[in-house]
Design an enzyme around this catalytic site. Structure first.
Site, mmCIF file in Angstrom:
data_model
loop_
_atom_site.group_PDB
_atom_site.id
_atom_site.type_symbol
_atom_site.label_atom_id
_atom_site.label_comp_id
_atom_site.label_asym_id
_atom_site.label_seq_id
_atom_site.Cartn_x
_atom_site.Cartn_y
_atom_site.Cartn_z
ATOM 1 N N ASP A 1 0.658 -1.142 0.025
ATOM 2 C CA ASP A 1 -0.084 0.002 -0.008
ATOM 3 C C ASP A 1 0.810 1.156 -0.124
ATOM 4 O OD1 ASP A 1 -2.917 1.160 0.406
ATOM 5 O OD2 ASP A 1 -1.737 1.930 2.107
ATOM 6 N N GLU B 1 1.458 -0.513 -5.172
ATOM 7 C CA GLU B 1 0.706 0.622 -5.349
ATOM 8 C C GLU B 1 1.425 1.736 -5.391
ATOM 9 O OE1 GLU B 1 -3.096 2.807 -3.941
ATOM 10 O OE2 GLU B 1 -1.578 2.476 -2.397
HETATM 11 C C1 NOJ Z 1 -4.608 2.929 -0.685
HETATM 12 C C2 NOJ Z 1 -5.581 1.906 -0.696
HETATM 13 O O1 NOJ Z 1 -5.926 1.117 -1.496
HETATM 14 C C3 NOJ Z 1 -6.716 2.925 -0.142
HETATM 15 O O2 NOJ Z 1 -7.772 2.267 0.181
HETATM 16 C C4 NOJ Z 1 -6.337 3.431 1.427
HETATM 17 O O3 NOJ Z 1 -7.147 4.372 1.826
HETATM 18 C C5 NOJ Z 1 -5.070 4.297 1.064
HETATM 19 N N1 NOJ Z 1 -4.140 3.664 0.396
HETATM 20 C C6 NOJ Z 1 -4.457 4.569 2.528
HETATM 21 O O4 NOJ Z 1 -3.996 3.404 2.869
#
Ligand code: NOJ
Length: 535
Positions: free
Chosen positions: A201, A275
């Protein structure tokens, strides 16, 4: 010859556990619920599941606010349930990817609670970004949270802490070796429990530079980082080039270390996917250099219009940029942060685009419910739970629409998802979109996905690169058709609103909607549809 690692061209099914299947009637999906539906998952023809976070969490941000990264939140079950899920998945030859959240913890994590108690200047505060207020009492800088409002919150002794997301998600200080050590412990914990990989993440956010420096347009920048906020693309791109807290070079050192850790598990082939929302697109390739991570998400298809030039550019760029570091691209049409693809570009278009993408080299990610062609759930403001909604005073509706639980069976909401009241309401209008109802309809989206993924495995995985036949730069119909060949398969997508002839040879394998006809030796592809031909 050694075969390609399992993840190389895998199809990965993203499960948002809270919305998948509720085993205990409390209205929320859970780990035993996922385990109970693994035969369904397997029947889709996917290779792996990615589970959004199920760790101990006050759930202020759908579990991406982690209070204990090495335990399971009671709402989802316990560690034994996690072990059982992994074991059952492995029995079915499905790999399991866990979601790790290294940019921030929950404010309920013991480290943050200790930092609050220990006070300014303490080693406990050095695990986060605590700073004194400016002389006039304002926060240390003017950055805006990605969820709206300031990215600083003040504690009782006057110091502020940084949170790029919700105030309940304090950012960790990755310059601190304790943070590094704790995350390595977490990675090992889950690998030892059996997981096969990680989705990382906010992988681009760990290192912050210039924390005390103001940005010239903090609100503009924060909007530019949020793809749900409409913005002219040139303005957006110009702002993205100025972001002071994402995509710093230091993040790559972290991933080089992690890669060594993953590789130390040898034949288990532990993988990680980043991500990383970065700009310009070439920067994404740095995350998948040979000594870093295995995959990086390409998010372009989450926002791309159903337009041949736009889609050609996205596909061509992603394949060629990844090739510069010997990596393969990833493709995702939906996830838990974005509007569902069927709502965004239309139902037929979503089917056509999925079939187009399943033929491409690289890994395909499918967000649970996408295979059913689900649209976004229609919600009242009183149903909403996303912190974005609250932090923007309702101006931005947030991401709950994509997170409405899955409809499984029966004629009445909540369609077998739960025996209780689902945490977000499921519309009665989804009656024909349940798994049960789509299984009974050979023309359903579910059957399309199952057939396509089987054919993808049989003819396309490992088939090498693509050769374009029709695009804005190839052939003669590139404004209405996009077409390529790969292996022995020709893939043709008709983007226009009328049937379109093409020269594709071979036997029809599958079509996303309508019927392919033959006319004067040519194939006629229905409007807004994709077909595969085997030559
Ligand atoms: C990306 C995640 O996919 C999302 O759902 C989240 O709110 C943010 N990162 C913060 O962790």
């Amino acid at each position: 010859m050694k075969s390609a690692p399992w993840w190389k061209e895998a199809t990965i099914y993203q499960i948002y556990p809270r919305s998948f299947f509720d085993s205990n009637g409390d209205g929320e999906g859970d780990l035993p619920g996922v385990t109970s539906q693994l035969d369904y998952v397997k029947s889709l023809g996917v290779d792996a599941i990615w589970l959004s976070p199920f760790y101990t969490s006050p759930n202020k941000d759908g579990g991406y606010d982690v209070a204990n990264p090495r335990d399971v939140d009671p709402r989802f079950g316990n560690l034994e349930d996690a072990k059982e899920l992994i074991a059952q998945a492995h029995q079915r030859n499905l790999r399991v990817i866990a979601d790790i959240v290294p940019n921030h913890f929950s404010d309920q994590h013991e480290w943050f609670q200790a930092a609050l108690k220990a006070g300014r200047g303490s080693k406990e505060r050095e695990r986060f970004h605590f700073y004194d207020a400016n002389e006039d009492g304002t926060p240390p800088n003017n950055w805006i949270s990605l969820f709206g409002g300031p990215s600083w919150t003040q504690v009782t002794d006057g110091q502020f802490y940084l949170h790029l997301f919700d105030s309940s998600q304090p950012d960790l200080n990755w310059e601190n070796p304790e943070v590094n050590a704790d995350f390595e412990k977490t990675l090992r914990f889950w690998i030892d429990l059996g997981v096969d990989g990680f989705r990382i993440d906010v992988a681009h956010g760990l290192i912050k530079e210039d924390v005390l420096t103001n940005h010239s347009d903090p609100q503009g920048l924060s909007n530019a980082l949020r793809l749900d906020v409409a913005m002219d693309s040139e303005v957006r791109n110009a702002l993205l080039l100025t972001v002071p807290y994402f995509d710093r070079q230091g993040v790559h050192e972290i991933y080089r270390k992690w890669r060594k850790l993953f590789d130390s598990y040898g034949e288990r082939e532990i993988m990680a996917v980043a991500e990383a929302w970065v700009h310009p697109p070439v920067n994404a390739t740095r995350y998948v250099r040979a000594d870093e991570l295995h995959q990086v998400f390409n998010f372009d298809l989450l926002t791309a219009e159903f337009d041949s030039r736009v889609l050609f550019d996205v596909v061509e760029r992603s394949i060629s940029l990844n090739a510069t570091v010997n990596a393969l691209p990833t493709w995702a049409l939906s996830n838990h942060d974005s509007p569902r693809v069927a709502s965004r570009i239309g139902e037929e278009q979503a089917r056509a685009l999925a079939l187009f993408v399943f033929g491409l080299p690289g890994s395909a990610y499918v967000f649970a419910g996408q295979e059913l062609g689900l649209p976004d759930g229609q919600l009242q403001d009183s149903d909403r739970q996303d912190p974005t909604f609250f932090r923007t005073n309702g101006q931005i509706k947030g991401r709950d629409g994509a997170r409405v639980p899955l409809p499984w069976s029966g004629n009445t909401t909540p369609f077998g998802f739960s025996t209780g009241k689902p945490w977000l309401p499921i519309s009665q209008s989804w009656r024909d979109l349940t798994v049960e109802s789509e299984l009974a309809d050979p023309k359903s989206s579910l059957h399309l996905y199952r057939n396509a993924l089987e054919l993808r495995k049989e003819f396309l995985v490992g088939a090498g690169g693509i050769t374009w036949l029709e695009s804005c730069n190839h052939g003669s119909k590139g404004d209405s058709l996009l077409s390529y060949t790969r292996g022995g398969v020709t893939v043709v997508m008709n983007l226009s609103d009328s049937a379109n002839e093409c020269d594709a040879d071979g036997r029809l394998l599958i079509v996303s909607g309508g019927t392919v006809d033959a006319r004067d030796g040519k194939k006629v592809i229905p409007a807004r549809s994709t077909a595969w031909f085997l030559t």
